[in-house]
Design a protein around this motif. Structure first.
Motif, PDB file in Angstrom:
ATOM      1  N   UNK A   1      38.306  47.956  58.274  1.00 19.34           N
ATOM      2  CA  UNK A   1      37.029  48.611  58.579  1.00 19.34           C
ATOM      3  C   UNK A   1      37.090  49.353  59.917  1.00 19.34           C
ATOM      4  N   UNK A   2      37.741  48.764  60.907  1.00 21.93           N
ATOM      5  CA  UNK A   2      37.844  49.417  62.209  1.00 21.93           C
ATOM      6  C   UNK A   2      38.605  50.741  62.097  1.00 21.93           C
ATOM      7  N   UNK A   3      39.735  50.725  61.404  1.00 23.36           N
ATOM      8  CA  UNK A   3      40.536  51.943  61.272  1.00 23.36           C
ATOM      9  C   UNK A   3      39.837  52.979  60.403  1.00 23.36           C
TER      10      UNK A   3
ATOM     11  N   UNK B   1      52.666  46.241  61.083  1.00 24.78           N
ATOM     12  CA  UNK B   1      51.775  46.263  59.925  1.00 24.78           C
ATOM     13  C   UNK B   1      50.500  47.064  60.199  1.00 24.78           C
ATOM     14  N   UNK B   2      49.870  46.836  61.337  1.00 25.38           N
ATOM     15  CA  UNK B   2      48.653  47.587  61.635  1.00 25.38           C
ATOM     16  C   UNK B   2      48.970  49.043  61.952  1.00 25.38           C
ATOM     17  N   UNK B   3      50.123  49.288  62.559  1.00 24.68           N
ATOM     18  CA  UNK B   3      50.534  50.670  62.786  1.00 24.68           C
ATOM     19  C   UNK B   3      50.806  51.394  61.485  1.00 24.68           C
TER      20      UNK B   3
ATOM     21  N   UNK C   1      44.476  54.795  68.735  1.00 22.02           N
ATOM     22  CA  UNK C   1      43.705  53.595  68.401  1.00 22.02           C
ATOM     23  C   UNK C   1      43.369  52.802  69.667  1.00 22.02           C
ATOM     24  N   UNK C   2      44.350  52.674  70.563  1.00 23.71           N
ATOM     25  CA  UNK C   2      44.120  51.934  71.806  1.00 23.71           C
ATOM     26  C   UNK C   2      43.047  52.588  72.656  1.00 23.71           C
TER      27      UNK C   2
ATOM     28  N   UNK D   1      43.144  42.751  70.505  1.00 25.86           N
ATOM     29  CA  UNK D   1      44.348  42.692  69.676  1.00 25.86           C
ATOM     30  C   UNK D   1      44.986  44.055  69.496  1.00 25.86           C
ATOM     31  N   UNK D   2      44.160  45.073  69.345  1.00 24.46           N
ATOM     32  CA  UNK D   2      44.692  46.435  69.197  1.00 24.46           C
ATOM     33  C   UNK D   2      45.390  46.875  70.485  1.00 24.46           C
ATOM     34  N   UNK D   3      44.799  46.550  71.603  1.00 25.03           N
ATOM     35  CA  UNK D   3      45.395  46.931  72.882  1.00 25.03           C
ATOM     36  C   UNK D   3      46.721  46.198  73.113  1.00 25.03           C
TER      37      UNK D   3
END
Length: 613
Positions: A8-10, A376-378, A555-556, A575-577
């Motif tokens: 959802x964030x992305x 994975x998130x990247x 994203x950061x 977590x993203x940072x």
């Protein structure tokens, strides 16, 4: 934080997908309808796919000489996905679709890929097959073949490779000859008889649908009876397993397509993989050997049409690789939180009298978990970004649409190859976190690795993606694509400098991008493709990591902005940072080494004597 939180964030915060609802094609949608689709997908994946992932791996397809047998749960899951309307999610409402943005459709698919990629492959291939026909087929072909695929009655395949021609499509030997009188005027398209063999065909034979629609690349012989050389001689044909009438109804007659055997692969064991014989005479049509096929597009235009399906499949393969990496990350994170092992060292060493601690407390385990998170998130950010470009290309204003099309062409080799390599590394790390248990079938991570290992070959090997990127994509339109991407990189770096903690990352990204520019110039300074391709793999890896650094910095920047404003979930944003910080500290520095061989024009691979190997 759950996968859904990150998705959802992305999708909604970073890519701002809800803004697409302001465009005429998506006017019936909103944040609520997008959420409803994702809720449905998440629930369906959890109920119908995930519980059976191990079963379809251990009870792989079998062939008794007459028919292929699959677990009943595969058929039920594939049917449930189609009945939910998700195969046609992106199609026009007039043909039963939802007219969803492609980026939301891709987000929906991630749940199924993570739950069981071996089951999901049937729907993925069928949707891509139908999308090709909706774009390039005649109205009759769309009605007879594509629409039944989209509503769940049929499934589809793509038939490119042959036993003697895997990646080298120009060496295909499958023949297509006009099928006698009236062939050109057939209501379903110019009719041909197809003969040849196709290898590695996923979903090529089963009993889960009323029909299987094969999209087959073949060559039409010239007047001398010889097949034209190279890829320019390739044409595309619809070859149904069961023949249909002019009105699209099933005729009840089997086409001359037969199963020669099954391929038993390392992974994706839930997906039947086949060697198909076309036109061997086992199922003669009108007393004659030769599978009946209907041409799509003009003669010799087959590869251009097929690239519609291949490019969609490349993005989907990259997303699939990402979700396997994500599944392994989730499993190893859960394991690390509850597995007690070892004790921390203090100034006096370890105290054996204190209880053991969860392994997540060990720095090296945290390293492996953070690496998996970054990969994975990247990879998810990369796949969704490319899907968003598809929407911009299709519905954006003229300049924006043109830029999106250019960027999408450039990034597609990366979208396919980067997750296939680095989310496989994530799976390897997930096994390592599990220790000895990771190598057993008592835990899912070994299956994740096996399934993901295939993705470095699916839809073009790493070497092919590297040659496509350096040989064609970065030079397209006089280098416009590369210049456009570098401008986007600069914009991201400029924005990031507004956050003090991201300034060094911005500098590192600009340095890496400068190396990409230098390596591109050196590779092509003599204008010779044979020289430029010597170190294409190093270029692909360096380019890919720079792309991921660019996305992570973007994203950061958003995460830092939200944290500063006190908006959003703190743990998610931090977590993203941390993932971005890891990527810039431990991954991006590798770019210099990968590009060194390109910049130094190292010719070892080209001049190496094979005798020494």
């Amino acid at each position: 934080m759950t996968f859904r939180n990150t998705l959802d964030f992305l999708l909604l915060d970073w890519l701002q997908a809800t803004r697409l609802a302001a465009r005429p094609r998506f006017a019936d949608h909103s944040a609520d309808t997008f959420a409803a689709v994702l809720d449905l997908s998440e629930r369906l994946a959890q109920d119908k796919f995930a519980p059976h992932n191990r079963l379809v791996d251990t009870e792989e397809p079998s062939f008794d000489g007459e028919r292929v047998t699959l677990p009943q749960v595969t058929k039920e899951a594939v049917r449930a996905h189609a009945e939910a309307g998700l195969r046609a999610a992106g199609q026009d409402a007039e043909v039963g679709g939802m007219q969803l943005p492609y980026v939301v459709e891709a987000a929906s698919r991630t749940f199924f890929m993570k739950a069981s990629i071996g089951i999901d492959a049937y729907a993925m291939l069928t949707t891509a097959n139908a999308n090709l026909l909706m774009a390039h087929g005649t109205p009759a072909q769309r009605t007879a073949f594509a629409l039944p695929e989209l509503d769940g009655r049929y499934t589809g395949t793509m038939c490119l490779s042959e036993p003697q021609a895997g990646s080298s499509l120009g060496d295909i030997l499958t023949r297509a000859v006009p099928d006698g009188a009236g062939a050109e005027s057939d209501p379903l398209g110019p009719r041909y008889r197809i003969t040849g063999h196709k290898m590695w065909i996923s979903g090529g034979e089963h009993e889960m649908a009323d029909n299987i629609i094969h999209l087959v690349l073949a060559k039409i012989p010239g007047p001398d009876g010889k097949l034209p050389a190279g890829v320019k001689g390739l044409s595309l044909f619809i070859v149904p397993r069961m023949l249909v009438e002019a009105d699209g109804c099933l005729s009840g007659q089997r086409n001359d397509v037969s199963l020669a055997g099954l391929n038993h692969k390392l992974g994706y064991r839930g997906t039947v993989n086949t060697l198909l014989n076309f036109g061997e005479g086992r199922h003669p049509v009108r007393g004659q050997a030769g599978a009946v096929g209907y041409r799509v597009g003009a003669p010799g235009d087959g590869l251009r049409c097929m690239f519609h399906m291949m490019n969609e499949a490349r993005i989907q393969v990259g997303l699939g690789a990402t979700m396997l990496g994500y599944a392994g990350y989730e499993a190893s994170l859960a394991y690390a939180r509850q597995r007690p092992q070892g004790r921390s060292s203090g100034p006096a060493g370890k105290d054996p009298g204190v209880p053991q601690q969860a392994i997540i407390e060990h720095p090296d385990v945290r390293r492996m978990l953070l690496a998996q998170k970054a990969y994975a998130e990247g990879g998810l950010a990369l796949g969704l970004y490319c899907a968003r470009l598809v929407d911009e290309k299709a519905t954006g204003e003229a300049t924006s649409a043109a830029d999106a099309a250019t960027l999408l062409e450039l990034l597609t080799p990366v979208a396919k190859s980067w997750p296939s390599e680095w989310c496989l590394e994530a799976n390897s790390l997930a096994i390592q976190v599990h220790g000895g248990y990771g190598y057993t079938r008592d835990f899912p991570v070994e299956q994740h690795w096996r399934d993901n290992r295939l993705n470095m070959i699916h839809e073009g090997t790493h070497g092919i993606q590297a040659q496509d990127l350096l040989g064609r994509k970065v030079r397209a339109e006089g280098g416009r694509a590369l210049a456009l991407w570098l401008a986007r990189v600069q914009e991201t770096a400029t924005r990031a400098r507004r956050v003090a903690s991201l300034g060094q990352m911005a500098d590192a990204l600009e340095d890496a991008a400068a190396l990409i520019g230098a390596a591109t110039q050196v590779a092509w300074r003599d204008g010779r493709a044979d020289v430029a391709m010597h170190n294409a793999m190093g270029y692909l890896r360096g380019f890919g990591h720079t792309v991921l650094a660019w996305l992570w910095l973007d994203v950061a920047g958003l995460a830092a902005q939200r944290l500063s404003a006190g908006e959003g979930e703190s743990v998610l944003l931090r977590g993203k940072l941390e993932a971005a910080r890891y990527f810039f500290a431990h991954e991006l520095p590798q770019v210099q080494a990968w590009l060194a061989s390109v910049i130094d024009a190292d010719d070892q691979f080209a001049t190496l004597d094979p005798a020494v190997l």
